[in-house]
Design an enzyme around this catalytic site. Structure first.
Site, short mmCIF file in Angstrom:
data_model
loop_
_atom_site.label_atom_id
_atom_site.label_comp_id
_atom_site.label_asym_id
_atom_site.label_seq_id
_atom_site.Cartn_x
_atom_site.Cartn_y
_atom_site.Cartn_z
N TYR A 1 71.99 26.55 47.79
CA TYR A 1 72.12 26.95 46.01
C TYR A 1 72.68 27.85 46.22
O TYR A 1 72.91 28.72 47.73
CB TYR A 1 71.43 26.99 45.45
N ARG B 1 79.13 32.71 51.54
CA ARG B 1 77.52 32.90 52.35
C ARG B 1 77.41 30.87 51.61
O ARG B 1 76.63 30.29 52.33
CB ARG B 1 76.79 33.00 51.30
N ARG C 1 64.90 6.17 51.14
CA ARG C 1 64.36 7.79 51.48
C ARG C 1 64.55 7.19 52.74
O ARG C 1 63.81 6.50 53.53
CB ARG C 1 63.12 7.26 51.31
N LYS D 1 70.41 29.78 52.46
CA LYS D 1 69.25 29.45 50.89
C LYS D 1 69.66 28.69 50.54
O LYS D 1 70.56 28.20 49.86
CB LYS D 1 71.18 30.37 50.47
N GLU E 1 60.81 40.59 52.95
CA GLU E 1 61.51 40.94 51.21
C GLU E 1 60.43 40.55 50.57
O GLU E 1 59.73 39.89 50.63
CB GLU E 1 63.08 40.57 52.00
N LEU F 1 67.25 36.72 53.39
CA LEU F 1 68.13 36.53 53.34
C LEU F 1 69.39 37.45 53.21
O LEU F 1 68.96 38.65 53.40
CB LEU F 1 68.13 35.75 52.10
#
Length: 286
Positions: free
Chosen positions: A34, A53, A102, A149, A181, A206
């Site tokens: 995302y 990114r 799945r 991310k 972070e 990140l």
């Protein structure tokens, strides 16, 4: 925002009409990436960096882009128009898609799922920017590829919840004795002799788009920068502390684990960087 328009796989829909398969791998495995881009005055802030990114995250997980990056940008701008968004952010998510059942292995020839939606929020006049934040420290239990991310955010959610239960604003994460972070932001301190310190880029944090811009601005302002590890104890003794992210820009930190940072008020470095970052973002937003 119940009347907002969202985007799902080629369609602009009312949010209550947008549906994703229960077999989507983003839902079953967190197999998705995302980005969040800030919006100021109806324009995207530093979106090129976010698109770069996004491409990198997809490459690292072998997820194909469902549409070219330029088309994603067009979708973002169309959502801004459709929702009359002046200030806030746009969330976008790409999952590997649904293979119809799945299974752990990556399915072949599956179409990725692309979702975007807007979020109206106050960015320029946030109370935390003027009052500062209080944070606690907690163990960093996230996976080892934090540079990607992904939507696998349960550990950050747990850290944020721990902060809420302590009646503070956020949590800074600690691994092997050092701050990595914040739960959803990059972390910084300013030493007593005016050195801006933040953890260097690696798989451990990140690679923040706002972080990159702030370090460039700090260098132009002749602020000495050290990209190195630092401990919570060093942070307690710092002259200043702050965080950065796409939608916070810069928020000062005035307390860590009950220790007052500096004089307990937002510091001059944090205030200056926020000011010049917003000035830059406003001029360059598209």
């Amino acid at each position: 925002m119940m009347g907002r328009i969202v985007y799902l796989d080629g369609q602009y829909l009312k949010e209550d009409e947008a549906k994703v398969s229960i077999f989507d791998r983003g839902f079953l495995f967190g197999d998705a990436v995302y980005e969040v881009t800030a919006v100021i005055n109806g324009k995207l802030v530093d979106n090129e960096g976010h698109m770069i990114r996004l491409q990198r995250s997809c490459n690292e997980l072998q997820i194909a882009l469902p549409v070219p990056l330029a088309e994603i940008t067009n979708i973002q701008k169309e959502l801004i128009k459709k929702n009359a968004l002046n200030e806030g952010g746009i969330y976008l998510q790409i999952s590997r898609g649904s293979a119809g059942d799945r299974d752990f292995g990556y399915p072949a020839d599956v179409k990725p799922t692309l979702v975007l939606f807007t979020q109206a929020r106050e960015l320029l006049n946030s109370p935390k920017a003027t009052k500062g934040m209080k944070v606690i420290t907690t163990e960093d239990i996230r996976w080892k590829r934090r540079d990607i991310k992904t939507v696998g955010l349960l550990a950050p959610c747990m850290a944020k919840q721990a902060a809420i239960e302590k009646q503070v604003d956020d949590a800074w994460l600690i691994e092997d004795g050092y701050i990595t972070e914040g739960s959803s932001n990059n972390a910084y301190i300013v030493t007593q002799d005016g050195v801006l310190v933040t953890r260097p880029l690696s798989n451990d944090i990140l690679h923040g788009i706002t972080r990159k811009a702030l370090l460039e601005l700090a260098e132009k302002e002749a602020i000495k920068i050290e990209e190195r590890l630092f401990t919570a104890e060093e942070a307690y003794q710092a002259a200043e502390a702050f965080v950065s992210s796409a939608t916070t820009f810069v928020w000062p930190v005035v307390e860590i684990d009950g220790h007052t940072i500096g004089d307990g008020k937002p510091g001059n470095v944090a205030k200056k960087l926020r000011e010049i970052y917003i000035e830059l973002a406003t001029k360059t937003a598209e």
